[in-house]
Design an enzyme around this catalytic site. Structure first.
Site, short mmCIF file in Angstrom:
data_model
loop_
_atom_site.label_atom_id
_atom_site.label_comp_id
_atom_site.label_asym_id
_atom_site.label_seq_id
_atom_site.Cartn_x
_atom_site.Cartn_y
_atom_site.Cartn_z
N ARG A 53 -18.28 118.60 -128.24
CA ARG A 53 -17.40 119.03 -127.14
C ARG A 53 -17.53 118.18 -125.90
O ARG A 53 -16.55 117.75 -125.31
CB ARG A 53 -17.74 120.47 -126.71
CG ARG A 53 -16.96 121.53 -127.40
CD ARG A 53 -17.82 122.76 -127.45
NE ARG A 53 -19.03 122.43 -128.18
CZ ARG A 53 -19.11 122.48 -129.50
NH1 ARG A 53 -18.10 122.87 -130.20
NH2 ARG A 53 -20.22 122.11 -130.12
N THR A 54 -18.78 117.96 -125.46
CA THR A 54 -18.93 117.33 -124.15
C THR A 54 -18.38 115.91 -124.17
O THR A 54 -17.59 115.53 -123.32
CB THR A 54 -20.41 117.36 -123.72
OG1 THR A 54 -20.86 118.71 -123.78
CG2 THR A 54 -20.58 116.84 -122.31
N LYS A 97 -33.81 99.08 -128.66
CA LYS A 97 -34.64 97.86 -128.54
C LYS A 97 -35.63 98.02 -127.40
O LYS A 97 -36.35 97.07 -127.08
CB LYS A 97 -33.75 96.65 -128.25
CG LYS A 97 -32.70 96.37 -129.29
CD LYS A 97 -31.89 95.15 -128.86
CE LYS A 97 -30.67 94.97 -129.72
NZ LYS A 97 -29.72 94.04 -129.10
N ARG A 135 -25.55 111.58 -121.45
CA ARG A 135 -26.38 112.65 -122.03
C ARG A 135 -27.65 112.00 -122.56
O ARG A 135 -27.59 110.94 -123.20
CB ARG A 135 -25.65 113.36 -123.15
CG ARG A 135 -26.56 114.25 -123.97
CD ARG A 135 -25.82 115.15 -124.90
NE ARG A 135 -25.10 116.18 -124.17
CZ ARG A 135 -24.52 117.23 -124.75
NH1 ARG A 135 -24.56 117.36 -126.07
NH2 ARG A 135 -23.88 118.13 -124.05
N HIS A 146 -27.09 121.03 -117.10
CA HIS A 146 -25.84 120.63 -117.76
C HIS A 146 -24.69 121.04 -116.84
O HIS A 146 -23.94 121.97 -117.13
CB HIS A 146 -25.74 121.32 -119.12
CG HIS A 146 -24.70 120.76 -120.04
ND1 HIS A 146 -23.70 119.90 -119.62
CD2 HIS A 146 -24.50 120.94 -121.38
CE1 HIS A 146 -22.94 119.59 -120.66
NE2 HIS A 146 -23.41 120.20 -121.73
C1 NCD Z 1 -24.65 122.79 -125.10
C2 NCD Z 1 -25.62 121.65 -124.80
O1 NCD Z 1 -25.47 120.56 -125.30
O2 NCD Z 1 -26.52 121.92 -124.02
N1 NCD Z 1 -23.49 122.37 -125.75
C3 NCD Z 1 -22.47 121.85 -125.02
O3 NCD Z 1 -22.63 120.91 -124.26
N2 NCD Z 1 -21.28 122.45 -125.11
C4 NCD Z 1 -25.31 123.94 -125.75
C5 NCD Z 1 -26.13 123.74 -126.98
O4 NCD Z 1 -26.31 122.63 -127.49
O5 NCD Z 1 -26.63 124.75 -127.48
#
Ligand code: NCD
Length: 360
Positions: free
Chosen positions: A51-52, A80, A101, A129
């Site tokens: 999703r993200t 590396k 991320r 997040h």
């Molecule tokens: C979440 C995350 O990555 O922290 N997912 C997301 O970004 N929609 C929640 C999760 O991984 O449980």
């Protein structure tokens, strides 16, 4: 020029403005089709995501911009041994904005210090997040029509669930919000949320272990996945993984207007039979994430154009004489990073790592 590392960096009026922009995008998408023409978003994902990452990419494409990047550490020079700071400097040569991320807590913050373009934290370890929170806020606003005077239940892994931390930070600033924190005792919220956010601002909250008992009073139920990848002991995960399952029976105990959120992915903590309940808002929430990321990209690129100066950390009152012991902190892996702490509670003599917020 600034990015977004923690949701606390956005004032409440800015959150409200982002929500208003997202609603305008929903109503008049054609007005936004060219707003980011010739701009590039780099998605640097050192940890899995559906999703993200895809919603960031869809957001930029719908604004008329382009995207580049990678979706796993193995396909970048991190494999590396390149540092996060060097990666951020390099990507600044090729893109206009970064969404990062990373499994290590504080990595996007380190990237933001080195980059010459805005860096957005798209999830750092079990820490924060903030853009998931933007999706959550728009969802609550669209489902219930307000962000104040709400009883919000957060259920599951409140310790490692980074979405929970950012959501509490954001919602604590709206009047009349109460939290019901539903978790096993091993997975309660961490100290940086309890002692930096809830306690000092006198936010009403209670901690319980039964979802059935808590559900009748809730306006919002925020379910979370037990974060298998963050456990040091796999047996502990096995023991706790099925603690909560939201099913049709439990939904019968809830208010008619309660809405169910989940950042997704779900494992088994919400029965698929609940999906047909009109109160299940988690798939709408995933769509809302795209609109809020569009609004955020627009805001940050606009600000960067007006003020291209790098937004460096405030060096006032930094402490250099402590050591972070959190194995998930970026300062543990990247030995060149200075150990940096700040006193967060003078009376109790609490000092927290600038990267990961753990106590030193
Ligand atoms: C979440 C995350 O990555 O922290 N997912 C997301 O970004 N929609 C929640 C999760 O991984 O449980």
């Amino acid at each position: 020029m600034r990015g977004l590392n923690s949701i606390l960096e956005l004032r409440v009026d800015e959150l409200d403005q982002l929500i208003a922009t997202a609603k305008d995008i929903i109503a008049h998408p054609e007005n936004y089709w060219n707003r980011c023409a010739h701009k590039k978003l780099a998605t640097l994902f050192f940890e899995p995501s559906t999703r993200t990452r895809l919603s960031f990419e869809a957001a930029m494409l719908e604004l008329g911009g382009s995207v580049l990047g990678f979706s796993e550490a193995a396909s970048s020079s991190a494999s590396k041994g390149e540092s996060v700071a060097d990666t951020a400097k390099i990507v600044s040569c090729y893109a206009d904005i970064i969404a990062m991320r990373h499994p290590k807590e504080g990595a996007p913050f380190v990237a933001a210090q080195a980059a010459s373009i805005p860096v957005i934290n798209a999830g750092d370890g079990g820490h924060n997040h903030p853009t998931q929170t933007l999706a959550d806020l728009l969802t609550i606003s669209r489902e219930l029509g307000r962000l104040n005077d709400l009883t919000i239940g957060l259920c599951g892994d409140l310790k490692y669930g980074r979405t929970v931390h950012s959501l509490i930070e954001a919602m604590s600033r709206y009047p009349g919000v109460k939290f019901v924190l539903i978790s096993p005792k091993e997975l309660k919220i961490p100290g940086f949320i309890r002692y930096n956010v809830l306690e000092p601002h006198h936010i009403p909250y209670k901690e319980v272990s039964s979802l059935e008992e808590a559900i009748p009073e809730l306006d919002v139920l925020y379910m979370t996945r037990i974060q298998r990848e963050r456990f040091e002991d796999p047996w502990e995960y096995q023991r706790l993984r099925d603690t909560y399952v939201l099913d049709v029976e439990k939904m019968k105990l809830a208010k008619e207007i309660m809405c169910v959120l989940h950042p997704l992915p779900r494992v088994n903590e919400i029965s698929v039979k609940v999906d047909a309940d009109p109160r299940a808002a988690y798939f709408r929430q995933a769509l809302n994430g795209k609109y809020m990321r569009m609004a955020l990209i627009l805001k940050l690129l606009d600000e960067a154009e007006k003020n291209p100066q790098p937004h460096l950390m405030n060096e006032m009152e930094l402490e250099y004489d402590r050591v972070c012991h959190n194995p998930k902190c970026i300062s543990q892996v990247e030995q060149e990073l200075p150990q940096l702490f700040r006193c967060t509670d003078k009376a109790a003599d609490i000092h927290r790592c600038v990267y990961c917020d753990q106590r030193g």
